[in-house]
Design a protein around this motif. Structure first.
Motif, PDB file in Angstrom:
ATOM      1  N   THR A  15      -4.994   8.623  -5.407  1.00  0.00           N
ATOM      2  CA  THR A  15      -5.551   7.667  -4.374  1.00  0.00           C
ATOM      3  C   THR A  15      -6.296   8.493  -3.254  1.00  0.00           C
ATOM      4  O   THR A  15      -7.211   7.975  -2.508  1.00  0.00           O
ATOM      5  N   ASP A  16      -5.560   9.528  -2.875  1.00  0.00           N
ATOM      6  CA  ASP A  16      -5.941  10.417  -1.762  1.00  0.00           C
ATOM      7  C   ASP A  16      -6.413  12.039  -2.327  1.00  0.00           C
ATOM      8  O   ASP A  16      -5.408  12.401  -3.018  1.00  0.00           O
TER       9      ASP A  16
ATOM     10  N   SER B 203       5.798  -0.599   0.467  1.00  0.00           N
ATOM     11  CA  SER B 203       5.230   0.461  -0.266  1.00  0.00           C
ATOM     12  C   SER B 203       5.426   0.570  -1.654  1.00  0.00           C
ATOM     13  O   SER B 203       5.038   1.709  -2.326  1.00  0.00           O
TER      14      SER B 203
ATOM     15  N   SER C  34       0.032   4.645   4.712  1.00  0.00           N
ATOM     16  CA  SER C  34      -1.480   4.388   4.653  1.00  0.00           C
ATOM     17  C   SER C  34      -1.756   3.318   5.913  1.00  0.00           C
ATOM     18  O   SER C  34      -2.852   3.180   6.238  1.00  0.00           O
TER      19      SER C  34
ATOM     20  N   TYR D  89      -5.318   9.790   4.621  1.00  0.00           N
ATOM     21  CA  TYR D  89      -4.121   9.119   5.502  1.00  0.00           C
ATOM     22  C   TYR D  89      -4.296   9.105   6.959  1.00  0.00           C
ATOM     23  O   TYR D  89      -4.693  10.184   7.356  1.00  0.00           O
TER      24      TYR D  89
ATOM     25  N   TYR E 139      -4.894   0.687   1.761  1.00  0.00           N
ATOM     26  CA  TYR E 139      -5.061   2.125   1.289  1.00  0.00           C
ATOM     27  C   TYR E 139      -5.267   2.936   2.525  1.00  0.00           C
ATOM     28  O   TYR E 139      -5.621   2.240   3.478  1.00  0.00           O
ATOM     29  N   PRO E 140      -5.165   4.337   2.469  1.00  0.00           N
ATOM     30  CA  PRO E 140      -5.451   5.147   3.584  1.00  0.00           C
ATOM     31  C   PRO E 140      -7.358   4.957   4.036  1.00  0.00           C
ATOM     32  O   PRO E 140      -7.880   4.214   3.087  1.00  0.00           O
TER      33      PRO E 140
ATOM     34  N   LYS F 193     -11.179   0.757  -1.885  1.00  0.00           N
ATOM     35  CA  LYS F 193     -10.778   0.548  -0.820  1.00  0.00           C
ATOM     36  C   LYS F 193     -11.389  -0.691  -0.148  1.00  0.00           C
ATOM     37  O   LYS F 193     -10.876  -1.419   0.586  1.00  0.00           O
TER      38      LYS F 193
ATOM     39  N   GLY G 269       0.764  -1.216  -0.058  1.00  0.00           N
ATOM     40  CA  GLY G 269       0.122   0.131   0.008  1.00  0.00           C
ATOM     41  C   GLY G 269       0.823   1.031   0.001  1.00  0.00           C
ATOM     42  O   GLY G 269       2.045   1.093   0.054  1.00  0.00           O
TER      43      GLY G 269
END
Length: 406
Positions: A280-281, A109, A32, A174, A132-133, A317, A28
């Motif tokens: 992703t974030d 990671s 995360s 996160y 994931y976060p 997620k 990940g």
């Protein structure tokens, strides 16, 4: 730990994997929460070793067998991508005692480096999971609750934080920054991006010009949720198309982006085959695009893209935390008809549209209706996800569902 622990929905899958495989690999993006969840789940029964520490790494590289001999019981090797030389020797130990399950817990990671070495060394010996976060479900303590098309779905169970959604998304998910609201989110994300480029990207051979890579990151962030045009990005930042492809693979391998590919059947020659890219974030996305105000985030030109990213990443997620490959696509024809998300569920298609408007309208289901006409035998009921408060029918088997109930 420096912040309040929030239970992660991947925990049952980690425990199950440790009972079924000699090794478990948790991958990940950096920060995360991999180390935290591994220590929470396994810390009482395992010795912990960080391979990020230079002195530990030197000892392991100089004498792998001797190093591993120091750990006769169960052990966690954190950030194993810093010392891939250990993997063949871990394989050797596993093969000498295949009956012992959960002997090694590995985290990393950088999936690009990990996958190559694990495929060579630990194929069939390791369960590979992704963290994931936070999902909105996790942060709201809703667990891995079902989606509307799944058994056990409860429309009354809220799955988003009670506070202002846009302020929350601006901070990002996160764990460190999401749980500590006193910290500056803009400073955290700018530092995260700098650290990511300086530490992670340097380790991957495709990247030599870190300055141009930063420009590439920003150019890609502006195009978040759009059809990916490599030639356009190449022209705008002044690097070769092959370089853009390599850099894109770096981002995907380090879990900074998710690439959403188009769904098409053999008969669908009109379907556009270019993928879409989502960060992703959202906090990272906002930092790269210079957004620092929740009103600007919601009302500005990135609002629709950000809300779409929020829904897509909730799917990614949640499925990943269940150890299920996310079978998620988009559908688009050359005529411009489009469905934002198509989820494959039990060999059928769940069409989902994502709309920023707080007032659902029947016209929002147009793309879903076109897809149902094109593939009538494959499509189940569709959904329009929006930031409102009411669950409403939109005709023809499509329902408007508020994000908080999705």
């Amino acid at each position: 730990m420096s912040y309040k622990y929030v239970k992660r929905t991947i925990e049952p899958q980690l425990c199950r994997a440790a009972k079924e495989f000699p090794a478990v690999v948790l991958t990940g993006p950096r920060q995360s929460g991999k180390t935290t969840v591994i220590k929470e789940v396994f810390g009482h029964d395992y010795k912990y070793v960080s391979m990020e520490l230079p002195d530990i790494r030197i000892i392991a590289e100089n004498d792998p067998r001797g190093f591993l001999a120091e750990f006769s019981g169960r052990v966690i090797f954190d950030e194993i991508q810093y010392c891939p030389v250990l993997l063949p020797y871990i394989k050797e130990l596993i093969d000498s005692d295949r009956q012992t399950k959960g002997r090694f817990i590995l985290t990393g990671s950088q999936n690009l480096m990990l996958t190559e070495n694990i495929n060579e060394s630990l194929a069939g010996r390791a369960a590979i999971l992704k963290l994931y976060p936070f999902s909105l479900r996790e942060y709201s303590h809703a667990g891995s609750s079902p989606f509307p098309w799944e058994q056990g779905y409860d429309p009354e169970q809220k799955k988003v934080p009670e506070e202002n959604l846009w302020q929350f998304l601006l901070r990002g998910l996160y764990p460190e920054i999401a749980t500590d609201t006193h910290r500056s989110s803009s400073l955290w994300h700018s530092s995260y991006i700098s650290t990511y480029i300086e530490r992670d990207v340097r380790l991957i051979k495709h990247v030599s010009d870190l300055g141009n890579f930063q420009v590439f990151l920003q150019a890609l962030a502006i195009r978040n949720g759009q059809l990916l045009n490599l030639s356009e990005i190449s022209r705008d930042i002044g690097v070769a198309v092959n370089t853009v492809k390599n850099w894109l693979s770096v981002l995907e391998a380090t879990f900074q982006i998710v690439i959403l590919r188009p769904y098409f059947e053999n008969a669908g020659k009109r379907i556009v085959k270019s993928p879409k890219v989502y960060f992703t974030d959202i906090g990272t996305l906002c930092s790269l695009t210079g957004i620092s105000d929740p009103v600007h985030l919601q009302k500005g030109p990135m609002g629709g893209s950000v809300f779409e990213t929020c829904v897509i990443m909730e799917l990614v997620k949640t499925f990943s935390s269940r150890a299920e490959p996310p079978k998620i696509y988009f559908w688009r024809t050359s005529a411009g008809d489009e469905v934002d998300i198509v989820v494959i569920h039990e060999n059928k298609l769940i069409p989902i549209e994502i709309k920023l408007s707080s007032t659902p309208k029947i016209s929002m289901a147009r793309g879903i209706n076109v897809l149902k006409e094109a593939l009538p035998d494959k499509c189940l009921n569709g959904y329009v996800v929006y930031p409102g408060s009411l669950r409403l029918p939109l005709g023809s088997g499509t329902t408007a569902v508020p994000l908080r109930a999705f």
